[in-house]
Design an enzyme around this catalytic site. Sequence first.
Site, PDB file in Angstrom:
ATOM      1  N   HIS A 176      41.406 -19.641  41.598  1.00  0.00           N
ATOM      2  CA  HIS A 176      40.930 -20.869  42.464  1.00  0.00           C
ATOM      3  C   HIS A 176      41.056 -22.089  42.154  1.00  0.00           C
ATOM      4  CE1 HIS A 176      40.470 -22.891  46.078  1.00  0.00           C
ATOM      5  NE2 HIS A 176      41.225 -22.032  47.199  1.00  0.00           N
ATOM      6  N   LYS A 189      34.892 -19.649  50.953  1.00  0.00           N
ATOM      7  CA  LYS A 189      33.773 -20.905  49.485  1.00  0.00           C
ATOM      8  C   LYS A 189      32.670 -21.036  49.889  1.00  0.00           C
ATOM      9  CE  LYS A 189      38.802 -23.053  50.298  1.00  0.00           C
ATOM     10  NZ  LYS A 189      39.539 -25.310  50.075  1.00  0.00           N
ATOM     11  N   ASN A 198      39.288 -17.161  52.569  1.00  0.00           N
ATOM     12  CA  ASN A 198      38.066 -17.645  51.720  1.00  0.00           C
ATOM     13  C   ASN A 198      37.419 -18.627  51.744  1.00  0.00           C
ATOM     14  OD1 ASN A 198      37.314 -19.168  49.034  1.00  0.00           O
ATOM     15  ND2 ASN A 198      39.148 -20.105  48.815  1.00  0.00           N
ATOM     16  N   GLU A 257      39.933 -24.715  43.007  1.00  0.00           N
ATOM     17  CA  GLU A 257      39.010 -25.243  43.214  1.00  0.00           C
ATOM     18  C   GLU A 257      37.748 -24.672  41.885  1.00  0.00           C
ATOM     19  OE1 GLU A 257      37.966 -24.879  46.850  1.00  0.00           O
ATOM     20  OE2 GLU A 257      39.062 -26.102  47.370  1.00  0.00           O
ATOM     21  N   GLY A 279      42.429 -27.890  51.557  1.00  0.00           N
ATOM     22  CA  GLY A 279      42.035 -29.107  52.387  1.00  0.00           C
ATOM     23  C   GLY A 279      42.086 -30.015  52.843  1.00  0.00           C
ATOM     24  N   SER A 290      46.328 -25.726  53.849  1.00  0.00           N
ATOM     25  CA  SER A 290      45.695 -25.826  55.158  1.00  0.00           C
ATOM     26  C   SER A 290      46.913 -24.851  56.553  1.00  0.00           C
ATOM     27  CB  SER A 290      46.126 -27.880  54.636  1.00  0.00           C
ATOM     28  OG  SER A 290      45.459 -28.318  54.098  1.00  0.00           O
ATOM     29  N   GLU A 326      49.149 -21.715  45.802  1.00  0.00           N
ATOM     30  CA  GLU A 326      48.368 -22.605  47.028  1.00  0.00           C
ATOM     31  C   GLU A 326      48.890 -23.461  46.080  1.00  0.00           C
ATOM     32  OE1 GLU A 326      44.879 -20.956  49.317  1.00  0.00           O
ATOM     33  OE2 GLU A 326      44.211 -21.805  46.685  1.00  0.00           O
TER      34      GLU A 326
HETATM   35  P1  PGA Z   1      42.836 -24.392  53.574  1.00  0.00           P
HETATM   36  O1  PGA Z   1      42.205 -23.788  51.522  1.00  0.00           O
HETATM   37  O2  PGA Z   1      43.525 -23.933  54.228  1.00  0.00           O
HETATM   38  O3  PGA Z   1      41.004 -25.610  53.478  1.00  0.00           O
HETATM   39  O4  PGA Z   1      43.569 -25.579  52.974  1.00  0.00           O
HETATM   40  C1  PGA Z   1      43.119 -22.614  51.556  1.00  0.00           C
HETATM   41  C2  PGA Z   1      41.904 -22.510  50.357  1.00  0.00           C
HETATM   42  O5  PGA Z   1      41.812 -23.085  49.123  1.00  0.00           O
HETATM   43  O6  PGA Z   1      41.644 -21.511  49.660  1.00  0.00           O
END
Ligand code: PGA
Length: 256
Positions: A98, A15, A13, A100, A177, A217, A171
């Site tokens: 997601h 982003k 992903n 976010e 993140g 992460s 998630e």
């Molecule tokens: P990350 O993000 O691996 O940077 O924690 C995962 C995601 O948001 O899908």
Amino acid sequence: MNKQLRKAVIAGNWKMNKTPDETKALIEEIKPLVKDADCDVIVCVPYIDIHTALEATKGSNIKVGAENCHWAESGAFTGEVSAPMLKAIGVPYVIIGHSERRQYFGETDETVHDRVRAALNNDLTVILCVGEYLKQREQNITMEVIATQVKIALAGVSAEELKEKIIIAYEPVWAIGTGLTATAQQANEVNKGIRDLIADLYDADTANATVIQYGGSMNAKNADELLSQPDVDGGLIGGASLKAPDFAAIVEAASK
Ligand code: PGA
């Protein structure tokens, strides 16, 4: 992973990262590193990069996804992109729900549901994200929160659609993140909880066939342990998907 029952899926992903030129460069770097993968490999990229990503991945084992789609076919929704538009350019996957999007863009369980329906109606494969906040985990309501998200998102989705066209990504929001990862046990516990819920809502066959990823992460170091769990069928990778060697190491872990 239980490779007898399910194929592992590793999805990046990206982003809000990478211009088209940078997209081409990163895909060219990833391609040789993952060419022998024994799992599905997907890169989900910003809308503006989809065309470049589709071109750059032609003839390779890497598939491309979008990071969202709108619930309507078309209309007065400034700044949005519809599922028929994604279908028209030939992108096979789309991330929906997601955290976010939920946190910063007012996405609700209902709009997630509507977007899932739009994607399925247009033959896109959905990566459906669910996850709890830290406070909810501390309050011991993780499974209730996840069950509500899953039930609303999947309302009206058939067993066939779930098996063939939906990947669920668990998630935990507190792990995204942040460098904090759920332990392999925590990840497996929730993924198994989701599978049990699907068995209740549908049947055991559907539950066994549904791909449930972990995200938050995941990186080159912890991927092995997370992916060795029986109910963790792959990963949705943010930060580490932007570095070709790290992403490739995760793909390799999923290929074992
Ligand atoms: P990350 O993000 O691996 O940077 O924690 C995962 C995601 O948001 O899908």
